[in-house]
Design a protein around this motif. Structure first.
Motif, PDB file in Angstrom:
ATOM      1  N   ASP A 439      61.054  -3.066  33.437  1.00  0.00           N
ATOM      2  CA  ASP A 439      59.625  -3.338  33.558  1.00  0.00           C
ATOM      3  C   ASP A 439      59.373  -4.473  34.544  1.00  0.00           C
ATOM      4  N   VAL A 440      60.277  -5.456  34.543  1.00  0.00           N
ATOM      5  CA  VAL A 440      60.146  -6.568  35.489  1.00  0.00           C
ATOM      6  C   VAL A 440      60.383  -6.081  36.912  1.00  0.00           C
ATOM      7  N   VAL A 441      61.338  -5.173  37.063  1.00  0.00           N
ATOM      8  CA  VAL A 441      61.613  -4.601  38.385  1.00  0.00           C
ATOM      9  C   VAL A 441      60.364  -3.912  38.915  1.00  0.00           C
ATOM     10  N   ARG A 442      59.764  -3.049  38.107  1.00  0.00           N
ATOM     11  CA  ARG A 442      58.571  -2.337  38.565  1.00  0.00           C
ATOM     12  C   ARG A 442      57.409  -3.291  38.817  1.00  0.00           C
ATOM     13  N   THR A 443      57.231  -4.291  37.954  1.00  0.00           N
ATOM     14  CA  THR A 443      56.149  -5.256  38.143  1.00  0.00           C
ATOM     15  C   THR A 443      56.289  -5.981  39.471  1.00  0.00           C
ATOM     16  N   ASN A 444      57.521  -6.415  39.797  1.00  0.00           N
ATOM     17  CA  ASN A 444      57.752  -7.133  41.045  1.00  0.00           C
ATOM     18  C   ASN A 444      57.511  -6.243  42.260  1.00  0.00           C
ATOM     19  N   ILE A 445      57.857  -4.976  42.138  1.00  0.00           N
ATOM     20  CA  ILE A 445      57.633  -4.061  43.254  1.00  0.00           C
ATOM     21  C   ILE A 445      56.145  -3.775  43.418  1.00  0.00           C
ATOM     22  N   GLU A 446      55.439  -3.620  42.315  1.00  0.00           N
ATOM     23  CA  GLU A 446      54.001  -3.362  42.396  1.00  0.00           C
ATOM     24  C   GLU A 446      53.243  -4.572  42.919  1.00  0.00           C
ATOM     25  N   LYS A 447      53.785  -5.775  42.720  1.00  0.00           N
ATOM     26  CA  LYS A 447      53.129  -6.985  43.234  1.00  0.00           C
ATOM     27  C   LYS A 447      53.033  -6.967  44.752  1.00  0.00           C
ATOM     28  N   ILE A 448      53.971  -6.294  45.406  1.00  0.00           N
ATOM     29  CA  ILE A 448      53.941  -6.233  46.873  1.00  0.00           C
ATOM     30  C   ILE A 448      53.391  -4.889  47.342  1.00  0.00           C
ATOM     31  N   GLY A 449      52.630  -4.243  46.471  1.00  0.00           N
ATOM     32  CA  GLY A 449      51.959  -3.014  46.860  1.00  0.00           C
ATOM     33  C   GLY A 449      52.830  -1.788  46.861  1.00  0.00           C
ATOM     34  N   GLY A 450      53.977  -1.831  46.173  1.00  0.00           N
ATOM     35  CA  GLY A 450      54.901  -0.705  46.174  1.00  0.00           C
ATOM     36  C   GLY A 450      54.862   0.105  44.901  1.00  0.00           C
ATOM     37  N   THR A 451      55.606   1.181  44.905  1.00  0.00           N
ATOM     38  CA  THR A 451      55.763   2.037  43.730  1.00  0.00           C
ATOM     39  C   THR A 451      57.243   2.348  43.540  1.00  0.00           C
ATOM     40  N   VAL A 452      57.622   2.664  42.320  1.00  0.00           N
ATOM     41  CA  VAL A 452      59.020   2.993  42.020  1.00  0.00           C
ATOM     42  C   VAL A 452      59.054   4.264  41.190  1.00  0.00           C
ATOM     43  N   GLU A 453      60.006   5.125  41.501  1.00  0.00           N
ATOM     44  CA  GLU A 453      60.130   6.421  40.830  1.00  0.00           C
ATOM     45  C   GLU A 453      61.591   6.664  40.505  1.00  0.00           C
ATOM     46  N   LEU A 454      61.846   7.271  39.353  1.00  0.00           N
ATOM     47  CA  LEU A 454      63.213   7.524  38.901  1.00  0.00           C
ATOM     48  C   LEU A 454      63.426   9.010  38.671  1.00  0.00           C
ATOM     49  N   ASN A 455      64.524   9.527  39.206  1.00  0.00           N
ATOM     50  CA  ASN A 455      64.994  10.874  38.908  1.00  0.00           C
ATOM     51  C   ASN A 455      66.434  10.776  38.432  1.00  0.00           C
ATOM     52  N   SER A 456      66.780  11.523  37.408  1.00  0.00           N
ATOM     53  CA  SER A 456      68.136  11.439  36.875  1.00  0.00           C
ATOM     54  C   SER A 456      68.532  12.753  36.230  1.00  0.00           C
ATOM     55  N   ARG A 457      69.818  13.073  36.360  1.00  0.00           N
ATOM     56  CA  ARG A 457      70.399  14.239  35.708  1.00  0.00           C
ATOM     57  C   ARG A 457      71.644  13.799  34.963  1.00  0.00           C
ATOM     58  N   LEU A 458      71.739  14.188  33.710  1.00  0.00           N
ATOM     59  CA  LEU A 458      72.870  13.790  32.880  1.00  0.00           C
ATOM     60  C   LEU A 458      74.180  14.261  33.502  1.00  0.00           C
ATOM     61  N   HIS A 459      75.116  13.328  33.642  1.00  0.00           N
ATOM     62  CA  HIS A 459      76.450  13.558  34.215  1.00  0.00           C
ATOM     63  C   HIS A 459      76.416  13.848  35.720  1.00  0.00           C
ATOM     64  N   LYS A 460      75.244  13.809  36.329  1.00  0.00           N
ATOM     65  CA  LYS A 460      75.140  14.084  37.764  1.00  0.00           C
ATOM     66  C   LYS A 460      74.798  12.830  38.565  1.00  0.00           C
ATOM     67  N   GLY A 461      74.013  11.937  37.990  1.00  0.00           N
ATOM     68  CA  GLY A 461      73.659  10.721  38.700  1.00  0.00           C
ATOM     69  C   GLY A 461      72.173  10.433  38.654  1.00  0.00           C
ATOM     70  N   SER A 462      71.774   9.348  39.281  1.00  0.00           N
ATOM     71  CA  SER A 462      70.381   8.908  39.268  1.00  0.00           C
ATOM     72  C   SER A 462      69.954   8.495  40.677  1.00  0.00           C
ATOM     73  N   THR A 463      68.663   8.634  40.916  1.00  0.00           N
ATOM     74  CA  THR A 463      68.067   8.199  42.180  1.00  0.00           C
ATOM     75  C   THR A 463      66.810   7.404  41.886  1.00  0.00           C
ATOM     76  N   ILE A 464      66.763   6.189  42.395  1.00  0.00           N
ATOM     77  CA  ILE A 464      65.554   5.369  42.293  1.00  0.00           C
ATOM     78  C   ILE A 464      64.929   5.306  43.673  1.00  0.00           C
ATOM     79  N   ARG A 465      63.671   5.691  43.770  1.00  0.00           N
ATOM     80  CA  ARG A 465      62.953   5.670  45.041  1.00  0.00           C
ATOM     81  C   ARG A 465      61.858   4.615  44.981  1.00  0.00           C
TER      82      ARG A 465
END
Length: 904
Positions: A439-465
């Motif tokens: 939540d702190v990560v997203r708050t800090n990113i939103e403070k500079i006008g950004g957005t954060v999105e998460l995609n993940s698949r079990l046993h396959k990996g994750s991507t944070i955009r």
């Protein structure tokens, strides 16, 4: 310039700034020895110098800073009294760092001889005796690459070596013990430990020589070719440039009033210089993101070593530039995400081998410009995230209720990790969590006008955009009006503009107490800016036309209704006063060309309100009794409507082009076909009760029309009433009802609902629309086999309607795993696949097919409602031959034709 040279240049710039600040802070601390914040600043500076020196392999620099840091640790712990001798020791250590800094600038090495002074004797508050630890500063091998640097000495870890520098790793003692052998007796030999101790205990002897103990390089105070400028000064310059731009705009308004060529030429020159100055000031703030990315090489190495994992780091797009302020703002969030990816994402070697993965995990840091903003991706091929575990933890933390968990989509479940207080970690570690949540990560990113999105698949990996603006100083914005007041919206959040004329006002409907607008297959929650800001005479439904600004923020899309859209401009962002900062609707203010102030809307704050309204819509759509295990099938979005009074019908929402409303009197008949005048064209319409064995449509003055597009032809299906849009994972019953144009039935909202096969009905009424069009005669499709992979029975049936008349043989699969089984057992000429499916999605299916050398030439066409530039890029990277927006018959046939030509 190589990686090590780049790191060295960054080190030199930052260490110069830190050393210069220490010069002032140490002296100030001597005058105010009880100033704890000042002591903390001094400690952090030496700590940073030590860490940075270790990163670039400067052993001597690192050890000098480390010794001083240990003394400061004892001061902070209250175990050493502060004396003038102790202050002199710190200043002397600082002078030695300046010498080493100068050597590094000239030779990229700190291999120089130094006169060493040990910490002075001081009254200790501890009775514990401590043995000094000696570390050699001379004749140590230099290290060329940071990957070869051995871990630095940890706090309270004793390392014994012979040498001349006294390093105390525990509490300092009042009696400093002399325990070092003398070095070779040479004319230029350095003093021994005993001699240095004597000098520190009797500083008057050194003072008599009237020479400083350390010769600070004369070039230290000289100007460098590059200077470090405080960001606050750049902000001030940017504000002044903004004021200059405003003045320039006002002056240019007077040019047409004067017929004076000299005045006109001067104004144009002013315009040019102002623009160039604005661009130049902005460039001074831009830095490559590689400045941060390259620092993660050491972070990844250290975290991987401490967790016993093998990790390969790949960096892409490190030349991507963005504003210095934003660069600093994302440093901590990125550090947390990188640590987290290794600690919780990538598995240990033994586990990866059992899963059939490479022993070493891969972590990718990628940055690129897109749509006027910077996109950052943190990708790992690790364990991914267990959706059910996330839900269970959220229920345990009372973030959601068990009932809410039943209805959560995969995307919404993943977003739970951004809630305050959420963590799946069994314990807080020093590596990733450290008590700081996502939540702190997203708050800090939103403070500079950004957005954060998460995609993940079990046993396959994750991507944070992460998507962030290039700069916060001057941004492109859309200027709009509401109740005669002007506002600005950052274009980074702008998707498109929609204008609805007076005749189409009824396209804005109310569902579950919230206004919605149907836009090309998507339901948009609608907000009215005037109502939100409580402006008098706010926007109302009886306006002649409606302007909708389609926005995206916080992984949501929504529409904002305003009175008037004015223009796009580059605006200078000015912060709000502290009294207004808590208002979530505004992100700042700007001064327009006429000198008036316009408030900048905070799209993220607006999105929170839109999300609440969207939840109201969702609440009406959902029915607990209709939900099944989502591992078996995914949610389908259906449009519910009525024809006869007591019968309920449904059609997949993704197939409907638009929802329209007409007067019954507008229907005309020509050539035996009922038509409507629609968008300057003649659109044929179909009345279902004339084709299907259902109840008759009641008499009414106003009708609703579901419009569909077949190639370039629009066709409408007349219905009496549009009821709702719902999501369900109920599987249709295809056995109970048998009739052309009916796919089956299901129970929705406790009522039997008939599922309409819209394209079968349209094909029956207008068969010539489905004849081959534009297909080359040499392309023969008959008996060619197409594997259609989609978890929606409706969509698979539609593909069958499209393709079987062309001569294709259709085989269906509900997910990627089932498709792979079919491909391994039989041969296919084409694969058409969706992206979002349970068990194995379309991207994984595509990658698995491409991994088989025998199938490397098998044409794969992705057809998905996910059709952003990012989605298309990922599809092409996975190996798709074509990526189409679901569901476009003409584009699909063209893609099949292209693939056929390439195979022939």
């Amino acid at each position: 310039m190589g990686q090590h040279e780049e790191l060295m240049q960054i080190f030199l710039e930052e260490s110069r700034e830190l050393i210069e600040s220490l010069d002032q802070n140490i002296v100030a601390f001597e005058n105010d020895p009880h100033n704890k914040p000042l002591l903390d600043d001094i400690f952090r500076a030496f700590h940073t110098l030590k860490g940075n020196a270790g990163l670039v392999g400067l052993k001597k620099f690192e050890k000098v800073a480390h010794v001083t840091e240990e003394v400061l640790t004892n001061i902070r712990d209250g175990q050493v009294e502060i004396t003038s001798d102790l202050i002199s020791f710190m200043l002397d250590a600082l002078d030695r760092l300046k010498l080493l800094h100068e050597a590094v600038e000239q030779t990229n090495s700190d291999e120089v001889e130094l006169e060493i002074v040990s910490p002075p004797e001081s009254k200790s508050k501890s009775k514990k005796r401590v043995q000094p630890v000696n570390i050699i500063l001379e004749d140590e091998p230099s290290i060329e690459e940071p990957e070869e640097v051995q871990p630095i000495v940890k706090e309270n870890e004793i390392v014994s070596e012979d040498g001349s520098w006294g390093l105390f790793v525990e509490n300092m003692e009042s009696d400093i013990q002399a325990a070092a052998e003398n070095k070779a007796q040479q004319q230029d030999a350095e003093p021994t430990f005993d001699e240095l101790q004597e000098e520190s205990l009797h500083p008057e002897a050194a003072e008599q020589s009237n020479e400083p103990k350390t010769n600070v390089p004369a070039s230290w105070g000289k100007a460098d070719t590059a200077i470090r400028v405080d960001v606050g000064l750049l902000d001030s310059m940017m504000n002044l440039v903004g004021e200059l731009v405003l003045s320039r705009n006002q002056i240019l308004q007077f040019v047409p009033q004067f017929d004076n060529s000299s005045f006109s030429a001067t104004c144009q020159r002013l315009n040019l210089v102002t623009s160039e100055l604005q661009e130049g000031v902005m460039k001074t703030r831009m830095q490559p993101i590689g400045n941060i990315f390259n620092r993660f090489r050491r972070v990844v190495r250290d975290v991987a070593t401490s967790t016993g994992k093998l990790v390969n780091l790949k960096i892409e797009g490190q030349e991507t530039e963005l504003d210095k302020t934003i660069l600093e703002g994302i440093r901590d969030p990125l550090t947390h995400l990188v640590r987290n990816a290794i600690d919780h994402g990538i598995e240990v070697e033994s586990v990866r081998k059992k899963l059939g993965k490479e022993p070493a995990g891969t972590l990718i840091l990628r940055a690129f410009h897109e749509g006027g903003q910077v996109n950052i991706e943190i990708i790992d091929d690790g364990a991914g995230m267990d959706i059910e575990k996330i839900k269970a933890k959220a229920i345990e933390k009372q973030i959601i209720s068990p009932e809410q968990a039943l209805h959560l989509s995969e995307k919404d479940a993943l977003s739970l990790i951004f809630k305050a207080g959420f963590s799946t970690a069994a314990k807080v570690t020093n590596i990733s969590g450290r008590g700081v949540g996502m939540d702190v990560v997203r708050t800090n990113i939103e403070k500079i006008g950004g957005t954060v999105e998460l995609n993940s698949r079990l046993h396959k990996g994750s991507t944070i955009r992460i998507k962030i603006p290039l700069t916060l100083a001057i941004i492109p914005a859309l200027i709009l009006k509401s109740n005669e007041q002007r506002f600005a919206i950052p274009q980074i959040n702008l998707l498109e503009l929609v204008h609805i004329d007076e005749e189409s006002q009824n396209q804005i409907e109310t569902v579950g107490g919230a206004e919605i607008y149907r836009l090309r297959g998507k339901l948009l929650p609608i907000l009215r800016l005037g109502d939100m800001l409580h402006l008098s005479n706010a926007e109302t439904n009886d306006l002649n036309s409606t302007n909708i600004i389609v926005l995206a923020a916080d992984n949501r899309e929504f529409g904002l209704i305003v009175d008037e859209i004015l223009d796009t401009e580059e605006i200078v962002v000015k912060p709000l006063s502290k009294h207004l900062k808590e208002i979530s609707s505004f992100a700042g203010a700007t001064v327009m060309g006429d000198g008036r102030v316009a408030l900048i809307l905070d799209v993220v704050g607006l999105a929170e309100t839109a999300a609440m309204l969207f939840q109201k819509t969702d609440a009406k759509r959902e029915n607990e009794e209709q939900q099944l295990d989502k591992s078996e099938t995914s949610l389908q979005t259906l449009l519910l409507f009525k024809v006869a009074q007591n019968e309920l019908f449904a059609v997949p929402l993704s197939l409907v082009s638009r929802l329209e409303t007409f007067q019954v009197s507008a229907i005309e008949e020509t050539g035996g076909v009922r038509v409507l005048q629609y968008r300057n064209k003649i659109m044929p319409v179909i009345q279902l009760d004339k084709l299907l064995p259902i109840g008759a449509m009641p008499d009414q003055e106003v009708i609703s029309v579901l419009t569909f597009k077949i190639d370039n032809n629009d066709v409408g299906i007349i219905v009496s009433e549009i009821i709702d849009v719902i999501e369900t994972n109920e599987k249709p019953d295809t056995e109970s009802l048998h009739h052309h144009g009916i796919l089956g039935s299901m129970i929705l909202n406790k009522k039997v609902t008939i599922l309409i096969d819209a394209f079968e009905i349209i094909k029956h009424k207008f068969p010539h629309w489905f004849d081959k069009k534009g297909i080359a005669p040499e392309v023969e499709y008959r008996h060619q086999r197409v594997l259609v992979v989609d978890d929606s029975n409706f969509i698979r049936s539609t593909y069958r309607t499209y393709l079987e008349p062309e001569g294709f043989t259709i085989v269906e699969a509900e997910n990627g795993e089932q498709a792979l089984e079919l491909i391994s057992a039989d041969a296919f000429d084409y694969v058409i696949t969706d992206i979002e499916m349970p068990q194995m999605d379309g991207l994984e299916l595509t990658k698995n097919i491409r991994a088989n050398k025998k199938l490397s030439d098998l044409p794969i066409i992705v057809s998905s409602s996910l059709a952003s530039e990012d989605d298309v890029r990922r599809g092409k990277e996975a190996g798709a031959n074509a990526y189409l927006k679901k569901i476009d018959r003409s584009s699909l046939l063209e893609a099949l034709e292209d693939a056929a030509f390439k195979n022939n």
